[in-house]
Design a protein around this motif. Structure first.
Motif, PDB file in Angstrom:
ATOM      1  N   GLU A  75       0.856  -1.183   0.000  1.00  0.00           N
ATOM      2  CA  GLU A  75       0.000   0.000   0.000  1.00  0.00           C
ATOM      3  C   GLU A  75       0.886   1.225   0.000  1.00  0.00           C
ATOM      4  OE1 GLU A  75      -3.604   0.516   0.286  1.00  0.00           O
ATOM      5  OE2 GLU A  75      -2.709   2.350  -0.334  1.00  0.00           O
ATOM      6  N   GLN A 108      -8.315   0.868   7.013  1.00  0.00           N
ATOM      7  CA  GLN A 108      -8.548  -0.536   6.679  1.00  0.00           C
ATOM      8  C   GLN A 108      -8.134  -0.767   5.230  1.00  0.00           C
ATOM      9  OE1 GLN A 108     -12.259  -2.227   8.101  1.00  0.00           O
ATOM     10  NE2 GLN A 108     -12.280  -3.723   6.442  1.00  0.00           N
ATOM     11  N   ALA A 109      -6.842  -1.005   5.054  1.00  0.00           N
ATOM     12  CA  ALA A 109      -6.232  -1.188   3.742  1.00  0.00           C
ATOM     13  C   ALA A 109      -4.921  -1.928   3.958  1.00  0.00           C
ATOM     14  CB  ALA A 109      -5.997   0.162   3.063  1.00  0.00           C
ATOM     15  N   GLU A 110      -4.223  -2.228   2.882  1.00  0.00           N
ATOM     16  CA  GLU A 110      -2.952  -2.942   3.021  1.00  0.00           C
ATOM     17  C   GLU A 110      -1.936  -2.130   3.821  1.00  0.00           C
ATOM     18  OE1 GLU A 110      -0.633  -6.186   2.921  1.00  0.00           O
ATOM     19  OE2 GLU A 110      -2.705  -6.060   2.229  1.00  0.00           O
ATOM     20  N   SER A 139      -5.527 -10.964   4.042  1.00  0.00           N
ATOM     21  CA  SER A 139      -5.197  -9.610   4.473  1.00  0.00           C
ATOM     22  C   SER A 139      -6.451  -8.802   4.783  1.00  0.00           C
ATOM     23  CB  SER A 139      -4.380  -8.898   3.386  1.00  0.00           C
ATOM     24  OG  SER A 139      -4.153  -7.547   3.726  1.00  0.00           O
ATOM     25  N   GLN A 140      -7.456  -8.920   3.953  1.00  0.00           N
ATOM     26  CA  GLN A 140      -8.684  -8.153   4.178  1.00  0.00           C
ATOM     27  C   GLN A 140      -9.368  -8.551   5.479  1.00  0.00           C
ATOM     28  OE1 GLN A 140     -10.813  -8.667   0.482  1.00  0.00           O
ATOM     29  NE2 GLN A 140      -9.221  -7.603  -0.671  1.00  0.00           N
ATOM     30  N   ASN A 200      -4.631 -11.806  -0.548  1.00  0.00           N
ATOM     31  CA  ASN A 200      -5.529 -10.639  -0.499  1.00  0.00           C
ATOM     32  C   ASN A 200      -6.730 -10.887   0.405  1.00  0.00           C
ATOM     33  OD1 ASN A 200      -3.852  -9.227  -2.161  1.00  0.00           O
ATOM     34  ND2 ASN A 200      -5.343  -8.884  -3.786  1.00  0.00           N
ATOM     35  N   ALA A 201      -7.308 -12.083   0.324  1.00  0.00           N
ATOM     36  CA  ALA A 201      -8.470 -12.400   1.158  1.00  0.00           C
ATOM     37  C   ALA A 201      -8.079 -12.471   2.630  1.00  0.00           C
ATOM     38  CB  ALA A 201      -9.095 -13.714   0.706  1.00  0.00           C
ATOM     39  N   GLN A 207      -7.192  -7.046   8.243  1.00  0.00           N
ATOM     40  CA  GLN A 207      -7.409  -5.593   8.313  1.00  0.00           C
ATOM     41  C   GLN A 207      -8.682  -5.276   9.105  1.00  0.00           C
ATOM     42  OE1 GLN A 207      -7.672  -4.092   4.277  1.00  0.00           O
ATOM     43  NE2 GLN A 207      -5.902  -5.322   3.671  1.00  0.00           N
ATOM     44  N   SER A 208      -9.749  -5.984   8.795  1.00  0.00           N
ATOM     45  CA  SER A 208     -11.040  -5.727   9.433  1.00  0.00           C
ATOM     46  C   SER A 208     -10.968  -5.961  10.935  1.00  0.00           C
ATOM     47  CB  SER A 208     -12.112  -6.630   8.805  1.00  0.00           C
ATOM     48  OG  SER A 208     -13.343  -6.509   9.491  1.00  0.00           O
ATOM     49  N   GLU A 259      -4.362   0.881  -5.403  1.00  0.00           N
ATOM     50  CA  GLU A 259      -5.580   0.144  -5.077  1.00  0.00           C
ATOM     51  C   GLU A 259      -6.192  -0.538  -6.305  1.00  0.00           C
ATOM     52  OE1 GLU A 259      -4.653   2.955  -1.948  1.00  0.00           O
ATOM     53  OE2 GLU A 259      -4.905   3.241  -4.100  1.00  0.00           O
TER      54      GLU A 259
END
Length: 435
Positions: free
Chosen positions: A2, A211-213, A403-404, A400-401, A407-408, A90
């Motif tokens: 990011e 809430q991002a990388e 990480s998301q 990616n999944a 993040q949450s 992004e």
């Protein structure tokens, strides 16, 4: 990785294109890489013609830098035309994946967290056979790992980056804080308390905790410092034990004590740069690009007061997050030979050394080059020490999944909606099925 949006060349010192001496060094380097027009057909192509390259328009090399690099490549390779395109970080991953079936791009910029996914799904090309053996000796170890998945290489490292600790020296002096006190993360909190108590800044710390990388990059750096790991030796998620929990507790504590600006949970790196450059924060983590911009009076109100240190240490050491990126060849490219020439040119020491203001070279020898040191005198001494010690985010196909999810859950802990332990336990439980 990011990255915060950086203005395209705004206010940054630039250099002319490669001179005769640099061009000679570059020619010798490329010859050693075995790059040339082989006349091959099919997917390799003839080594001539038009290729398209996809980059991001954010931190690291600016659009202006890349345009100048490409102009230099055209001069050295009159038979190849490169058409460049820039998108936000992004949008970069999804653009690469969506364009893959049509073969839209020949060269794509990939983040360090994507080789497992893009390599295993054959979106990008395995270039292991093209890699000169010497590169693994001459590049930083952390750079070599950027395009690697398993034992194969799916690109060439180009942007070598980690996050450094930036501090406002004028603020520190007003609070009687010495630079040595910032050598540990506990020391950083003590310094922040002293700065706040002295009335220098209301919130001494600012972070990229949206809430991002960006959030995972900061968390990774702290996780490593506190002795945590993302995966255990068997490959199972391990961020919810030991140092991973202590890192998140540290993050939450800094908010509860009023040391970290609450806006951090809505900020990415470019927001951090703006807040720090406005004198509204005294301490911050950020990538290489901030050094030049925060010390540029045309872009910063604190120019001349910005100092840079390698990441502070914790009980687990002082690894910096590996936030590097690589240049890869699309698996559907019909011009792989020309694409490899372009990549080899951009990555070569003469080019990287010449454009070292906003992104430092992947080559260990470059850090003793006078032009590299002059380009970024505040950062290079720290980078030379830091870049040999980097922590990687997990190389898993479903990164990616995962990480998301993480993040949450980290956000919920930062906002006080869950305890750090509960948030990380929930993230690990939900993400386990994705591995």
């Amino acid at each position: 990785m990011e990255r915060g949006a950086a203005p395209s060349g705004a206010g940054l010192p630039r250099r002319d294109l490669l001179g005769a001496a640099g061009a000679l060094g570059l020619s010798a380097f490329l010859a050693g890489c075995g790059v040339g027009g082989s006349g091959a057909t099919g997917a390799e192509g003839s080594g001539k013609g038009t290729i398209r390259a996809l980059f991001m328009k954010q931190a690291g090399y600016s659009e202006d830098d890349i345009t100048k690099m490409t102009a230099g490549f055209h001069s050295a390779n009159p038979g190849i035309t490169v058409k460049t395109e820039f998108v936000s970080y992004e949008a970069l991953h999804d653009k690469i994946v969506a364009a893959a079936p049509a073969g839209t791009y020949d060269v794509v910029l990939i983040d360090v967290i994507w080789p497992a996914e893009l390599g295993s799904t054959r979106v990008i090309t395995d270039v292991t056979r093209k890699w000169p053996e010497a590169w693994q000796r001459e590049m930083f170890a952390g750079a070599v790992e950027v395009p690697r998945y398993g034992s194969r290489f799916y690109g060439v490292p180009w942007i070598l980056d980690t996050k450094y600790l930036y501090y406002n020296d004028a603020h520190a002096r007003r609070a009687k804080v010495e630079a040595g006190e910032l050598d540990t993360w506990d020391g950083v909190l003590r310094a922040a308390r002293a700065i706040k108590a002295a009335g220098v800044t209301r919130y001494p710390l600012v972070w990229s905790w949206q809430q991002a990388e960006a959030l995972i990059c900061d968390y990774a750096q702290l996780l490593g410092a506190f002795g945590g790991r993302f995966l255990d030796p068997s490959g199972r998620l391990a961020f919810n034990i030991g140092g991973g929990v202590r890192a998140l507790e540290f993050m939450r504590r800094s908010i509860v004590e009023g040391l970290s600006n609450p806006v951090s949970t809505q900020s990415i790196e470019e927001d951090v740069r703006r807040i720090f450059s406005a004198g509204q924060a005294s301490l911050a983590l950020n990538w290489t690009y901030m050094a030049a911009q925060a010390n540029d009076p045309r872009q910063s109100g604190v120019a001349g007061d910005v100092k840079v240190l390698r990441t502070p240490s914790g009980p687990g050491g002082r690894p910096g997050v590996n936030g590097s990126m690589a240049l890869a060849i699309s698996a559907s490219s019909k011009q792989r030979a020309a694409a490899w020439k372009y990549i080899s040119y951009l990555v070569s020491p003469p080019v990287q050394d010449r454009y070292a203001v906003s992104s430092l070279p992947v080559w260990t020898r470059s850090y003793d080059e006078p032009q590299v040191i002059r380009a970024n005198p505040v950062l290079v001494p720290q980078a030379k020490r830091q870049l040999g010690d980097l922590i990687a985010r997990p190389q898993v196909r479903s990164y990616n999944a995962v990480s998301q999810l993480l993040q949450s859950e980290i956000q919920k802990a930062l906002l006080g909606q869950k305890t750090p332990q509960k948030a990380l336990d929930d993230a690990a439980h939900r993400a386990e099925d994705l591995l």
